[in-house]
Design a protein around this motif. Structure first.
Motif, PDB file in Angstrom:
ATOM      1  N   ASP A  62      46.989  48.887  33.837  1.00  0.00           N
ATOM      2  CA  ASP A  62      45.570  48.670  33.995  1.00  0.00           C
ATOM      3  C   ASP A  62      44.853  46.735  32.957  1.00  0.00           C
ATOM      4  O   ASP A  62      44.100  46.712  34.015  1.00  0.00           O
ATOM      5  N   GLU A  63      45.557  47.272  32.240  1.00  0.00           N
ATOM      6  CA  GLU A  63      45.132  45.686  31.147  1.00  0.00           C
ATOM      7  C   GLU A  63      45.529  44.367  31.494  1.00  0.00           C
ATOM      8  O   GLU A  63      44.860  43.722  31.344  1.00  0.00           O
ATOM      9  N   ASP A  64      46.477  44.555  32.394  1.00  0.00           N
ATOM     10  CA  ASP A  64      46.998  43.451  33.257  1.00  0.00           C
ATOM     11  C   ASP A  64      46.452  42.901  33.733  1.00  0.00           C
ATOM     12  O   ASP A  64      45.989  41.617  34.117  1.00  0.00           O
ATOM     13  N   ILE A  65      45.338  43.635  34.194  1.00  0.00           N
ATOM     14  CA  ILE A  65      44.578  42.755  35.586  1.00  0.00           C
ATOM     15  C   ILE A  65      43.221  42.077  34.682  1.00  0.00           C
ATOM     16  O   ILE A  65      42.437  41.317  35.064  1.00  0.00           O
ATOM     17  N   ASN A  66      43.775  41.730  33.186  1.00  0.00           N
ATOM     18  CA  ASN A  66      42.283  40.889  32.654  1.00  0.00           C
ATOM     19  C   ASN A  66      43.060  39.802  32.264  1.00  0.00           C
ATOM     20  O   ASN A  66      42.529  38.366  31.928  1.00  0.00           O
ATOM     21  N   PHE A  67      44.422  39.782  32.674  1.00  0.00           N
ATOM     22  CA  PHE A  67      45.358  38.283  32.737  1.00  0.00           C
ATOM     23  C   PHE A  67      45.140  37.584  34.711  1.00  0.00           C
ATOM     24  O   PHE A  67      45.988  36.305  34.773  1.00  0.00           O
ATOM     25  N   LEU A  68      44.604  38.686  35.500  1.00  0.00           N
ATOM     26  CA  LEU A  68      45.148  38.376  36.967  1.00  0.00           C
ATOM     27  C   LEU A  68      43.530  37.163  36.884  1.00  0.00           C
ATOM     28  O   LEU A  68      42.680  37.815  37.581  1.00  0.00           O
ATOM     29  N   ASN A  69      43.962  36.330  37.624  1.00  0.00           N
ATOM     30  CA  ASN A  69      42.486  35.011  37.229  1.00  0.00           C
ATOM     31  C   ASN A  69      41.943  35.222  38.802  1.00  0.00           C
ATOM     32  O   ASN A  69      42.313  36.843  39.795  1.00  0.00           O
ATOM     33  N   TRP A  70      40.306  35.282  39.172  1.00  0.00           N
ATOM     34  CA  TRP A  70      39.885  35.608  39.928  1.00  0.00           C
ATOM     35  C   TRP A  70      40.314  35.116  41.708  1.00  0.00           C
ATOM     36  O   TRP A  70      41.477  33.749  41.110  1.00  0.00           O
ATOM     37  N   MET A  71      40.152  35.266  41.965  1.00  0.00           N
ATOM     38  CA  MET A  71      40.738  35.073  43.408  1.00  0.00           C
ATOM     39  C   MET A  71      40.304  34.084  44.182  1.00  0.00           C
ATOM     40  O   MET A  71      38.919  34.490  43.932  1.00  0.00           O
ATOM     41  N   GLU A  72      40.369  33.360  44.903  1.00  0.00           N
ATOM     42  CA  GLU A  72      39.326  32.069  45.344  1.00  0.00           C
ATOM     43  C   GLU A  72      39.270  32.632  46.873  1.00  0.00           C
ATOM     44  O   GLU A  72      40.179  33.618  47.334  1.00  0.00           O
ATOM     45  N   ASN A  73      38.670  32.521  47.654  1.00  0.00           N
ATOM     46  CA  ASN A  73      37.786  32.687  48.888  1.00  0.00           C
ATOM     47  C   ASN A  73      39.022  32.030  49.680  1.00  0.00           C
ATOM     48  O   ASN A  73      39.499  31.019  49.359  1.00  0.00           O
ATOM     49  N   THR A  74      39.253  32.945  50.676  1.00  0.00           N
ATOM     50  CA  THR A  74      40.760  32.984  51.523  1.00  0.00           C
ATOM     51  C   THR A  74      41.897  33.088  51.386  1.00  0.00           C
ATOM     52  O   THR A  74      42.771  32.337  51.785  1.00  0.00           O
TER      53      THR A  74
END
Length: 179
Positions: free
Chosen positions: A120-132
């Motif tokens: 779960d804590e790895d989500i904190n290192f996953l950048n925001w997804m750009e639109n499309t």
């Protein structure tokens, strides 16, 4: 080809346009609430600055795995919805060659993390997804795991990418690819 999207209208509109562009005019589309965006409760409609001032304990960037939106959903709520989606739909698609999923930023981050079986804590290192943006995973039958092919690829957008995304969208100090 199988196509899935959030039950929110803009997700279906995006999916229909993608399918049109790749010459898939009439595939079966499954809309599901499991892929809706996280309900941010009292945070909905606030600017980032308003959110920081009123709810300084809420950090959608670096503490998403601990998030409980005031009067909204928690990270675990959305993760549970993603797991339901995987069990109800993706596990039934074992022989399907291509699956397209259109959802929303936070939900896509959580779904990606879930499919890759990351902590779960790895989500904190996953950048925001750009639109499309495109995230591509491949299913490895022998190991029953997904492998990351590309993550948050927005190179096709060129000048259409969100203004300033290179600053706010890439907040992580840790590379999600590592591990």
């Amino acid at each position: 080809m199988s196509a899935y999207c959030s039950s929110i209208a803009r997700a279906k509109q995006t999916l229909l346009e993608i399918l049109r562009c790749i010459g898939q005019e009439n595939p079966k589309i499954t809309e599901t609430d499991s892929l809706k965006e996280m309900d941010l409760g009292l945070l909905e409609g606030m600017t980032w600055e308003e959110r920081r001032q009123k709810y300084p304990e809420v950090d959608l960037d670096k503490k998403l795995s601990l998030l409980q939106a005031p009067c909204g959903e928690s990270y675990q709520d959305v993760k549970n919805r993603c797991k339901i989606f995987v069990e109800k739909y993706l596990e039934q698609e074992a022989d399907e060659k291509s699956i397209i999923i259109v959802s929303h930023g936070i939900t896509l981050r959580i779904l990606t993390n879930t499919l890759l079986k990351r902590p779960d804590e790895d989500i904190n290192f996953l950048n925001w997804m750009e639109n499309t943006a495109l995230t591509e995973l491949s299913w490895e039958k022998e190991s029953h795991t997904y492998q990351l092919v590309r993550l948050n690829d927005y190179s096709h957008l060129g000048e259409l990418q969100t203004i300033g995304y290179e600053k706010w969208g890439l907040f992580a100090t840790h590379d999600y690819w590592i591990k």
